[in-house]
Design an enzyme around this catalytic site. Structure first.
Site, PDB file in Angstrom:
ATOM      1  N   ARG A 209      -9.160   8.195  -1.149  1.00 24.89           N
ATOM      2  CA  ARG A 209     -10.323   8.711   0.038  1.00 24.89           C
ATOM      3  C   ARG A 209     -10.965   9.809  -0.527  1.00 24.89           C
ATOM      4  NH1 ARG A 209      -8.670   6.925   5.283  1.00 24.89           N
ATOM      5  NH2 ARG A 209     -10.406   8.060   5.861  1.00 24.89           N
TER       6      ARG A 209
ATOM      7  N   GLU B 284      -8.631   0.964  -3.145  1.00 19.44           N
ATOM      8  CA  GLU B 284      -9.539   0.783  -2.184  1.00 19.44           C
ATOM      9  C   GLU B 284     -10.393   2.262  -2.168  1.00 19.44           C
ATOM     10  OE1 GLU B 284      -7.562   0.895   1.710  1.00 19.44           O
ATOM     11  OE2 GLU B 284      -6.631  -0.986   1.111  1.00 19.44           O
TER      12      GLU B 284
ATOM     13  N   ARG C 101      -6.748  12.925   0.904  1.00 22.33           N
ATOM     14  CA  ARG C 101      -5.966  13.389   1.935  1.00 22.33           C
ATOM     15  C   ARG C 101      -4.241  12.772   1.493  1.00 22.33           C
ATOM     16  NH1 ARG C 101      -7.814  10.367   7.219  1.00 22.33           N
ATOM     17  NH2 ARG C 101      -9.428  11.381   6.661  1.00 22.33           N
ATOM     18  N   HIS C 102      -4.481  11.813   0.709  1.00 22.33           N
ATOM     19  CA  HIS C 102      -3.087  11.156   0.281  1.00 22.33           C
ATOM     20  C   HIS C 102      -3.109  11.167  -1.207  1.00 22.33           C
ATOM     21  CE1 HIS C 102      -5.091   7.388   1.658  1.00 22.33           C
ATOM     22  NE2 HIS C 102      -4.862   7.728   2.812  1.00 22.33           N
TER      23      HIS C 102
ATOM     24  N   HIS D 167      -3.908  -4.427   7.966  1.00 21.28           N
ATOM     25  CA  HIS D 167      -3.825  -3.109   8.835  1.00 21.28           C
ATOM     26  C   HIS D 167      -3.043  -3.362   9.839  1.00 21.28           C
ATOM     27  CE1 HIS D 167      -5.837   0.788   9.383  1.00 21.28           C
ATOM     28  NE2 HIS D 167      -5.366   0.655  10.500  1.00 21.28           N
TER      29      HIS D 167
ATOM     30  N   ASN E 153       0.798  -1.028   0.040  1.00 30.49           N
ATOM     31  CA  ASN E 153       0.000  -0.074  -0.076  1.00 30.49           C
ATOM     32  C   ASN E 153       0.763   1.197  -0.015  1.00 30.49           C
ATOM     33  OD1 ASN E 153      -1.364   2.411   1.107  1.00 30.49           O
ATOM     34  ND2 ASN E 153      -3.124   0.920   1.714  1.00 30.49           N
TER      35      ASN E 153
ATOM     36  N   THR F 167     -18.153  -0.858  12.260  1.00 33.08           N
ATOM     37  CA  THR F 167     -18.614  -1.695  13.678  1.00 33.08           C
ATOM     38  C   THR F 167     -17.307  -1.443  14.681  1.00 33.08           C
ATOM     39  OG1 THR F 167     -16.992  -3.779  12.895  1.00 33.08           O
ATOM     40  CG2 THR F 167     -19.472  -3.507  11.810  1.00 33.08           C
ATOM     41  N   THR F 168     -17.787  -2.182  15.621  1.00 33.87           N
ATOM     42  CA  THR F 168     -16.816  -1.839  16.765  1.00 33.87           C
ATOM     43  C   THR F 168     -15.498  -2.524  16.375  1.00 33.87           C
ATOM     44  OG1 THR F 168     -17.583  -4.049  17.621  1.00 33.87           O
ATOM     45  CG2 THR F 168     -18.470  -1.875  18.648  1.00 33.87           C
TER      46      THR F 168
ATOM     47  N   GLU G 233     -11.484  -9.024   3.134  1.00 32.36           N
ATOM     48  CA  GLU G 233      -9.885  -8.659   3.600  1.00 32.36           C
ATOM     49  C   GLU G 233     -10.306  -8.523   5.138  1.00 32.36           C
ATOM     50  OE1 GLU G 233      -7.307  -6.320   1.487  1.00 32.36           O
ATOM     51  OE2 GLU G 233      -6.199  -5.362   3.490  1.00 32.36           O
TER      52      GLU G 233
ATOM     53  N   HIS H 246       1.414   1.285   5.806  1.00 33.71           N
ATOM     54  CA  HIS H 246       2.226   2.202   6.652  1.00 33.71           C
ATOM     55  C   HIS H 246       3.413   1.704   7.391  1.00 33.71           C
ATOM     56  CE1 HIS H 246       2.214   4.704  10.396  1.00 33.71           C
ATOM     57  NE2 HIS H 246       2.327   5.565   9.775  1.00 33.71           N
TER      58      HIS H 246
ATOM     59  N   HIS I 282      -5.657   3.828  -1.747  1.00 36.24           N
ATOM     60  CA  HIS I 282      -6.732   4.241  -1.200  1.00 36.24           C
ATOM     61  C   HIS I 282      -7.184   5.496  -1.676  1.00 36.24           C
ATOM     62  CE1 HIS I 282      -9.434   4.638   2.642  1.00 36.24           C
ATOM     63  NE2 HIS I 282     -10.187   4.950   1.638  1.00 36.24           N
TER      64      HIS I 282
ATOM     65  N   HIS J 206       1.127   6.243   2.173  1.00 38.74           N
ATOM     66  CA  HIS J 206       1.713   7.035   2.678  1.00 38.74           C
ATOM     67  C   HIS J 206       2.960   7.679   2.221  1.00 38.74           C
ATOM     68  CE1 HIS J 206      -1.287   6.743   5.733  1.00 38.74           C
ATOM     69  NE2 HIS J 206      -0.973   5.492   5.669  1.00 38.74           N
TER      70      HIS J 206
HETATM   71  N1  PXP Z   1      -6.058  -3.096   4.192  1.00 39.72           N
HETATM   72  C1  PXP Z   1      -6.710  -2.166   4.183  1.00 39.72           C
HETATM   73  C2  PXP Z   1      -8.248  -2.459   3.542  1.00 39.72           C
HETATM   74  C3  PXP Z   1      -6.433  -0.849   4.537  1.00 39.72           C
HETATM   75  O1  PXP Z   1      -7.458   0.272   4.425  1.00 39.72           O
HETATM   76  C4  PXP Z   1      -5.357  -0.560   4.759  1.00 39.72           C
HETATM   77  C5  PXP Z   1      -5.200   0.967   5.088  1.00 39.72           C
HETATM   78  O2  PXP Z   1      -5.129   1.741   4.319  1.00 39.72           O
HETATM   79  C6  PXP Z   1      -4.504  -1.586   4.729  1.00 39.72           C
HETATM   80  C7  PXP Z   1      -4.849  -3.036   4.344  1.00 39.72           C
HETATM   81  C8  PXP Z   1      -2.892  -1.369   4.998  1.00 39.72           C
HETATM   82  O3  PXP Z   1      -2.713  -0.995   6.499  1.00 39.72           O
HETATM   83  P1  PXP Z   1      -1.466  -0.440   6.760  1.00 39.72           P
HETATM   84  O4  PXP Z   1      -1.347   0.730   6.214  1.00 39.72           O
HETATM   85  O5  PXP Z   1      -1.481  -0.062   8.543  1.00 39.72           O
HETATM   86  O6  PXP Z   1      -0.227  -1.426   6.748  1.00 39.72           O
END
Ligand code: PXP
Length: 250
Positions: free
Chosen positions: A47, A72, A51-52, A196, A9, A102-103, A153, A219, A45, A12
């Site tokens: 958004r 995404e 923002r990025h 994530h 991803n 969700t939570t 996912e 990230h 992603h 960032h």
């Molecule tokens: N998977 C999904 C669906 C996400 O939204 C993200 C964050 O944008 C990631 C994976 C990757 O998460 P991270 O940047 O924390 O590795």
């Protein structure tokens, strides 16, 4: 156990670019380097607030990238039109607004079943593999299969948070929940991805879940690139995933 795919991803990289409103660092350049380092796909992603990643980044990725792009986006009409225009390899629907969360911080597929079913159909018909980003919640997974998603996912955020807060019991419980969720999803014919918050320290227990065929990581890798360079940061993650899977197989 087969090789697990690594999706990188690059959001960032764009965060750093946008911090100064400059034209660098370029997310496309990062994507091309990721390809050289052994990434199997690129995730970005777009958004709603841009923002990025920006619209022009998606244009460039679709034009220049050889790897499959996983786009995404939130389930909005604007994002659906963008995805239909580009027809990327995959579209992963993620929550952006509080009421969609969700939570466990995944999508509330159960609560928005009809709307999501309508949202994903044209994307699937256009040839994109549609994935829903969900918590390790069995009801959400059943519902994802019912509305015709190809992929779920699984959100690994709670597992990673528990790991870093040193809450060993919670971490093991989160891992168990992810294993159960992956197992159910695969039994329903869904392809299973996860991501994530994953790092070198948290990736191995997720990499060895046999049903999970792809991890999406961003990230941490972009942060680690500051110290190691992007190619080396990605290669090390690739190595840790392969090592974990081969040790389990052996
Ligand atoms: N998977 C999904 C669906 C996400 O939204 C993200 C964050 O944008 C990631 C994976 C990757 O998460 P991270 O940047 O924390 O590795």
């Amino acid at each position: 156990m087969g090789r697990q795919r690594l999706g990188v991803n690059i959001d960032h990289v764009a965060t750093v670019r946008n911090a100064r409103g400059s034209s660098y660092p370029d997310p496309l350049r990062a994507a091309l380097l990721a390809e050289r380092a052994g990434a199997d796909g690129i995730t970005a992603h777009l958004r709603e607030d841009r923002r990025h990643i920006a619209d022009g980044d998606i244009d460039a990725l679709m034009r220049e990238l050889n790897l499959p792009l996983n786009l995404e986006l939130a389930a909005t009409a604007e994002m659906q039109a963008i995805a239909l225009r580009h027809r990327p390899h995959a579209v992963c629907i993620v929550p952006e607004r509080r009421e969609e969360i969700t939570t466990e911080a995944g999508l509330d597929v159960v609560g928005h079943k009809d709307r999501l079913a309508e949202f994903i159909k044209p994307l699937t018909d256009a040839g994109s593999r549609v994935s829903l980003f969900v918590g390790a919640d069995l009801q959400q997974i059943r519902c994802s299969a019912e509305i015709g998603a190809a992929v779920v996912e699984l959100h690994t955020g709670s597992y990673c948070d528990a790991h870093f807060e040193g809450r060993g019991g919670d971490r093991d419980r989160e891992l168990e929940r992810l294993c159960e969720a992956a197992c159910l999803a695969a039994s329903l014919g869904l392809e299973v991805h996860a991501g994530h918050g994953l790092t070198y320290g948290t990736v191995a227990p997720i990499a060895v879940i046999p049903e999970i065929v792809e991890l999406n990581i961003g990230h941490f890798l972009v942060g680690e690139a500051i110290f190691l360079g992007l190619e080396q940061a990605i290669s090390r993650m690739r190595h840790l995933m392969d090592e974990a899977r081969s040790e389990t197989a052996g």
